[in-house]
Design an enzyme around this catalytic site. Structure first.
Site, PDB file in Angstrom:
ATOM      1  N   HIS A 153      -7.968  -3.860   0.262  1.00 45.03           N
ATOM      2  CA  HIS A 153      -6.921  -2.864   0.023  1.00 45.03           C
ATOM      3  C   HIS A 153      -6.029  -2.618   1.234  1.00 45.03           C
ATOM      4  O   HIS A 153      -5.344  -1.593   1.299  1.00 45.03           O
ATOM      5  CB  HIS A 153      -7.515  -1.543  -0.478  1.00 45.03           C
ATOM      6  CG  HIS A 153      -8.271  -1.688  -1.763  1.00 45.03           C
ATOM      7  ND1 HIS A 153      -7.664  -2.085  -2.927  1.00 45.03           N
ATOM      8  CD2 HIS A 153      -9.585  -1.509  -2.058  1.00 45.03           C
ATOM      9  CE1 HIS A 153      -8.576  -2.138  -3.894  1.00 45.03           C
ATOM     10  NE2 HIS A 153      -9.738  -1.800  -3.392  1.00 45.03           N
ATOM     11  N   GLU A 161       0.874  -1.170   0.000  1.00 48.34           N
ATOM     12  CA  GLU A 161       0.000   0.000   0.000  1.00 48.34           C
ATOM     13  C   GLU A 161       0.911   1.219   0.000  1.00 48.34           C
ATOM     14  O   GLU A 161       2.004   1.190   0.585  1.00 48.34           O
ATOM     15  CB  GLU A 161      -0.927   0.013   1.213  1.00 48.34           C
ATOM     16  CG  GLU A 161      -1.838  -1.202   1.333  1.00 48.34           C
ATOM     17  CD  GLU A 161      -2.742  -1.436   0.142  1.00 48.34           C
ATOM     18  OE1 GLU A 161      -3.050  -0.449  -0.579  1.00 48.34           O
ATOM     19  OE2 GLU A 161      -3.140  -2.587  -0.088  1.00 48.34           O
TER      20      GLU A 161
END
Length: 316
Positions: free
Chosen positions: A269, A117
């Site tokens: 995510h 990320e």
């Protein structure tokens, strides 16, 4: 079983496929964000080597004051970084073809699924803020996850992954220059003796691997020459095209999870959740496409391949 590195000063990685017990050293003692997860299955541990280029760099703050826990004592992070083995690994000529032809490939190759990320989408200016990885062979402490302190680079896409500046801009969260040797040690602990690593990421060629290469370069490291980089997205597209040749089906991780009726663990995510899901998806894809380890190796890239493509695109 989840081990927080801040709670332990000594760790051992247990190999359930053999009687050996490899030491893990150099973990950041006060990093509450750094975790090793214990997935009970068979595994084989091994060794790898990496190199750090002799380039002088400066970072904010005093790294010499950051301590890492080592079996037998505590030493500064800078000492761990500077005193690691600098034995240079010579580039392999046509590595993928040579390795794919090896009859003992399964005894040489470790497959690690990874995800990142970041603070944003720009490969050059943004920073990694979370990294997770899992050795698909499983075993004790086969899964790695940590937040990463991006320094002064602000997070512009928190609405996507939910990671905010106040979560990562903390003294106990390692910066990338501190994390790289720790991540390399994790990979080393999973690597088979004299073997190679296949690092898998979804959309890795265009995103994850470019970020990883840029961050390694920024911190004066090189991706080890015995790492191969595999993007699982082309595999997904190939498989979904075979399912519906006349309809363009989504090859996103979420779409693949729905297609295979897989349940996600954790939030979408976030690096660890994506890694756990991709590990399942990747194995499903290789079965559906009837891909052997040799087939996968031939579809891999090297870090130098991706770096060359990045340089070419920059000129264009």
């Amino acid at each position: 079983m989840c081990i927080s590195i801040s709670q332990v000063s000594r760790l051992r990685i247990h190999s359930f496929g053999s009687s050996c017990c490899e030491r893990v050293h150099g973990w950041i003692k006060n990093s509450s964000s750094l975790k090793l997860l214990d997935v009970r299955a068979s595994s084989v541990d091994g060794k790898a080597r990496w190199i750090r280029r002799n380039v002088s760099t400066t970072t904010q703050g005093s790294r010499s004051n950051t301590k890492s826990s080592v079996l037998g004592g505590t030493v500064p992070v800078t000492r761990i970084i500077d005193e690691e083995s600098r034995t240079k690994v010579q580039p392999f000529g046509n590595l993928q073809q040579r390795l794919a032809q090896d009859k003992d490939l399964s005894k040489l190759l470790t497959v690690i699924v990874s995800d990142l990320e970041t603070t944003g989408l720009h490969r050059k200016n943004e920073r990694i803020i979370e990294i997770a990885a899992q050795d698909i062979a499983g075993g004790g402490y086969s899964t790695f996850q940590t937040l990463v302190n991006p320094g002064v680079v602000p997070i512009t896409n928190a609405h996507i992954h939910g990671i905010r500046n106040d979560m990562v801009c903390r003294p106990e969260v390692p910066r990338m220059e501190e994390l790289i040797p720790i991540f390399l040690r994790y990979v080393e602990s999973r690597q088979k003796p004299g073997g190679y690593v296949m690092l898998v990421a979804h959309n890795g060629k265009s995103f994850d691997f470019q970020f990883l290469i840029n961050e390694f370069n920024r911190c004066s490291y090189e991706i080890p020459h015995n790492w191969l980089l595999l993007d699982s997205l082309p595999l997904a597209r190939e498989n979904m095209k075979s399912v519906e040749p006349t309809v363009k089906l989504s090859s996103s991780l979420e779409a693949l999870a729905d297609y295979y009726s897989l349940t996600r663990e954790g939030d979408a995510h976030r690096a660890l959740s994506d890694v756990l899901l991709l590990s399942k998806v990747f194995q499903k894809l290789t079965i559906d496409l009837k891909l052997s380890l040799s087939d996968l190796v031939l579809r891999c890239h090297t870090a130098s391949d991706i770096s060359a493509a990045m340089a070419k695109n920059k000129k264009a």
